[in-house]
Design a protein around this motif. Structure first.
Motif, mmCIF file in Angstrom:
data_model
loop_
_atom_site.group_PDB
_atom_site.id
_atom_site.type_symbol
_atom_site.label_atom_id
_atom_site.label_comp_id
_atom_site.label_asym_id
_atom_site.label_seq_id
_atom_site.Cartn_x
_atom_site.Cartn_y
_atom_site.Cartn_z
ATOM 1 N N ASP A 63 9.303 -34.759 21.980
ATOM 2 C CA ASP A 63 9.894 -33.398 22.523
ATOM 3 C C ASP A 63 9.354 -31.984 21.913
ATOM 4 O OD1 ASP A 63 9.508 -35.095 25.572
ATOM 5 O OD2 ASP A 63 11.729 -35.435 24.417
ATOM 6 N N PHE A 64 10.223 -32.002 20.746
ATOM 7 C CA PHE A 64 10.289 -31.378 19.607
ATOM 8 C C PHE A 64 9.606 -31.735 17.866
ATOM 9 C CE2 PHE A 64 14.291 -32.371 20.069
ATOM 10 C CZ PHE A 64 15.560 -31.975 19.156
ATOM 11 N N ARG A 65 8.862 -31.299 17.688
ATOM 12 C CA ARG A 65 9.243 -32.433 16.643
ATOM 13 C C ARG A 65 9.172 -31.156 14.585
ATOM 14 N NH1 ARG A 65 4.503 -31.828 19.149
ATOM 15 N NH2 ARG A 65 2.864 -31.252 17.455
ATOM 16 N N LEU A 66 9.811 -31.667 14.054
ATOM 17 C CA LEU A 66 9.074 -31.145 13.206
ATOM 18 C C LEU A 66 7.822 -31.601 11.766
ATOM 19 C CD1 LEU A 66 9.972 -29.316 9.705
ATOM 20 C CD2 LEU A 66 10.918 -31.229 9.445
ATOM 21 N N ILE A 67 6.834 -30.096 11.718
ATOM 22 C CA ILE A 67 5.140 -30.641 11.137
ATOM 23 C C ILE A 67 5.304 -30.526 9.537
ATOM 24 C CG2 ILE A 67 4.559 -30.479 14.075
ATOM 25 C CD1 ILE A 67 3.469 -27.609 13.478
ATOM 26 N N GLU A 91 8.023 -25.469 8.933
ATOM 27 C CA GLU A 91 6.770 -25.192 10.081
ATOM 28 C C GLU A 91 7.908 -26.874 11.203
ATOM 29 O OE1 GLU A 91 3.106 -24.581 9.711
ATOM 30 O OE2 GLU A 91 3.328 -24.139 7.403
ATOM 31 N N PHE A 92 7.597 -26.360 12.737
ATOM 32 C CA PHE A 92 7.674 -26.707 13.823
ATOM 33 C C PHE A 92 7.403 -26.393 14.589
ATOM 34 C CE2 PHE A 92 11.673 -23.926 12.811
ATOM 35 C CZ PHE A 92 11.764 -23.464 14.068
ATOM 36 N N THR A 97 15.238 -27.744 12.434
ATOM 37 C CA THR A 97 14.684 -28.120 14.388
ATOM 38 C C THR A 97 15.606 -28.630 15.462
ATOM 39 O OG1 THR A 97 12.717 -28.926 12.527
ATOM 40 C CG2 THR A 97 12.443 -29.444 14.940
ATOM 41 N N LEU A 98 16.965 -29.413 15.393
ATOM 42 C CA LEU A 98 17.655 -29.494 16.373
ATOM 43 C C LEU A 98 18.117 -28.441 16.624
ATOM 44 C CD1 LEU A 98 18.580 -32.146 17.772
ATOM 45 C CD2 LEU A 98 19.699 -32.150 16.107
ATOM 46 N N ALA A 99 18.468 -27.630 15.597
ATOM 47 C CA ALA A 99 19.657 -26.363 16.714
ATOM 48 C C ALA A 99 18.303 -25.205 17.205
ATOM 49 C CB ALA A 99 19.931 -25.786 15.126
#
Length: 451
Positions: free
Chosen positions: A235-239, A251-252, A277-279
């Motif tokens: 659902d969200f990610r570090l790219i 970048e995320f 990224t989690l934060a």
């Protein structure tokens, strides 16, 4: 902190130390609820973001707080344990709490403590513990400040942890692995089930990538609570994550699905990029997942980010870093961070470990970066004897010189002398949060000028 404030905080700490220590938690929550009730339920005075997990809790909590503060909110941050100063555990707007404010909240808590202690004694149970009192004190001090939002790091586990008296709006989970197995359980599934106890009805649940067994437990808890459940990598990610001077360039994509512009994070290691990224996702969930964090807020919040005791530089002549990694999972992340972020020719480890920790697993994870090891006791009755730790180190890191020191100052003297004799050498103190704190305090007392 001025002397008056320091004395006030020291008085609180000394009185708390008369209670059962935080290394021996009691699996109960009702006495803590009762204490908070008598103190006026301060944990209901502001919204809460609660952070549980095995590794990365403190760094993630600090990142969440920094982003909220950059949003213009007055923040409270509760983490544990402290490294050097007791007031580090209670942060207001990014700074340790004023000692007199803390002492005032403690004095107001005295009568409720006496009442609950008496009730517990009458029922044949032990009195309120150090950490149980500490958690309620944090909630009370934050209410007195006052604050607009609290970021609360779980002490141990989740379901019965003393911090779990709050109805957190967002429950955040960093990676869950084996730790405190004698208390939390001997497999990831059981540990995750306990940690999932912080999920409250209607809250948002934001988790790092997890072992499948852990993920299943968290998802089940979210489903029971009717909570939105979002997972890093899905659902969200570090790219993008690149080594940069003094940290990482990342970048995320957040919960809104929108990629953020590249951001600089002044911390070392890919695990810190994942923590950030989690934060960010946790902050998005707090404000509403469809609302990205404004770029200027992101730049300010991440730019001011620090993570004491996590690859923290405490000396430059020679170079000395300290890290609080104390289990194999954390040590693996640390070893990767050192290998990709620095170009040391040789690295000496100064290692101290507590008895309940997996010393062999920790040392084996550090083997790829170790050129010599000095083992030392931690200032704790739970410290592994250095002679025994030497045997563990020799098995875990074969063909590597292992020395024994009777104290951390002696170990640091030996390691610094070795590092000074060759080009490109450095020292890393690792193995325990307590040892990290000792090293930072020693660096300050020796006036190395960095810590």
């Amino acid at each position: 902190m001025n002397p008056t404030n320091a004395d006030a905080a020291a008085r609180v700490y000394e009185e708390l130390l008369t209670r059962v220590g935080e290394a021996n938690p009691r699996p109960r929550i009702e006495p803590v609820r009762r204490l908070a009730e008598l103190a006026g339920t301060p944990q209901l005075s502001y919204p809460v973001i609660q952070v549980a997990g095995t590794n990365g809790k403190t760094s993630t909590s600090r990142a969440i707080e920094s982003l909220l503060r950059a949003h213009g909110l007055r923040t409270g941050l509760f983490t544990s344990p402290h490294l050097v100063d007791f007031t580090e555990r209670f942060q207001l707007d990014g700074e340790p709490i004023d000692g007199e404010l803390l002492a005032s909240a403690w004095d107001e808590l005295r009568l409720p403590l006496e009442v609950v202690d008496a009730e517990l004694e009458a029922a044949g149970h032990g009195p309120i513990t150090f950490f149980e009192a500490l958690a309620v004190l944090a909630y009370a001090a934050f209410a007195d400040a006052p604050i607009e939002v609290a970021v609360i790091e779980v002490g141990m586990g989740g379901e019965w942890d003393a911090t779990n008296i709050a109805d957190a709006r967002v429950a955040v989970f960093t990676p869950i692995d084996l730790d405190h197995t004698a208390i939390l359980g001997r497999d990831v599934e059981t540990i995750a089930r306990t940690k999932a106890g912080i999920v409250k009805p209607g809250s948002a649940v934001v988790t790092a990538e997890q072992h499948p067994d852990a993920l299943a437990e968290l998802e089940a808890a979210a489903e029971r609570a009717g909570s939105r459940f979002v997972v890093q990598g899905r659902d969200f990610r570090l790219i993008e994550d690149r080594v940069a001077v003094g940290g990482r360039q990342i970048e995320f994509v957040g919960l809104s699905g929108r990629p953020y512009d590249p951001a600089f994070v002044p911390l070392f290691g890919r695990h810190q990029a994942e923590n950030v990224t989690l934060a960010v996702a946790a902050v998005e969930a707090f404000f509403g997942a469809e609302r990205p964090v404004p770029e200027e807020v992101l730049d300010e919040g991440l730019g001011q980010l620090t993570s004491p005791g996590r690859l923290q530089l405490i000396g430059t002549d020679p170079v000395i870093y300290v890290d609080a990694a104390h289990n194999p999972h954390g040590a693996e992340a640390l070893a990767r961070a050192v290998a990709e972020s620095f170009s040391f020719e040789e690295l000496a480890l100064v290692v101290g470990v507590l008895e309940e920790k997996d010393a062999f697993g920790l040392l084996r994870a550090l083997a790829p970066i170790a050129h010599r090891v000095t083992v030392t006791p931690v200032e704790s009755p739970r410290s592994i004897d250095p002679t025994a730790l030497r045997e563990v180190a020799e098995d875990a890191i074969p063909d590597t010189p292992v020395e024994v020191a009777d104290s951390l100052p002696e170990a640091l003297d030996e390691a610094r002398a070795w590092a000074a004799r060759g080009e490109g050498r450095a020292v890393l103190v690792v193995g325990s949060v307590l040892l990290a704190g000792e090293a930072i305090a020693h660096a300050r007392s020796e006036e190395w000028g960095i810590a």
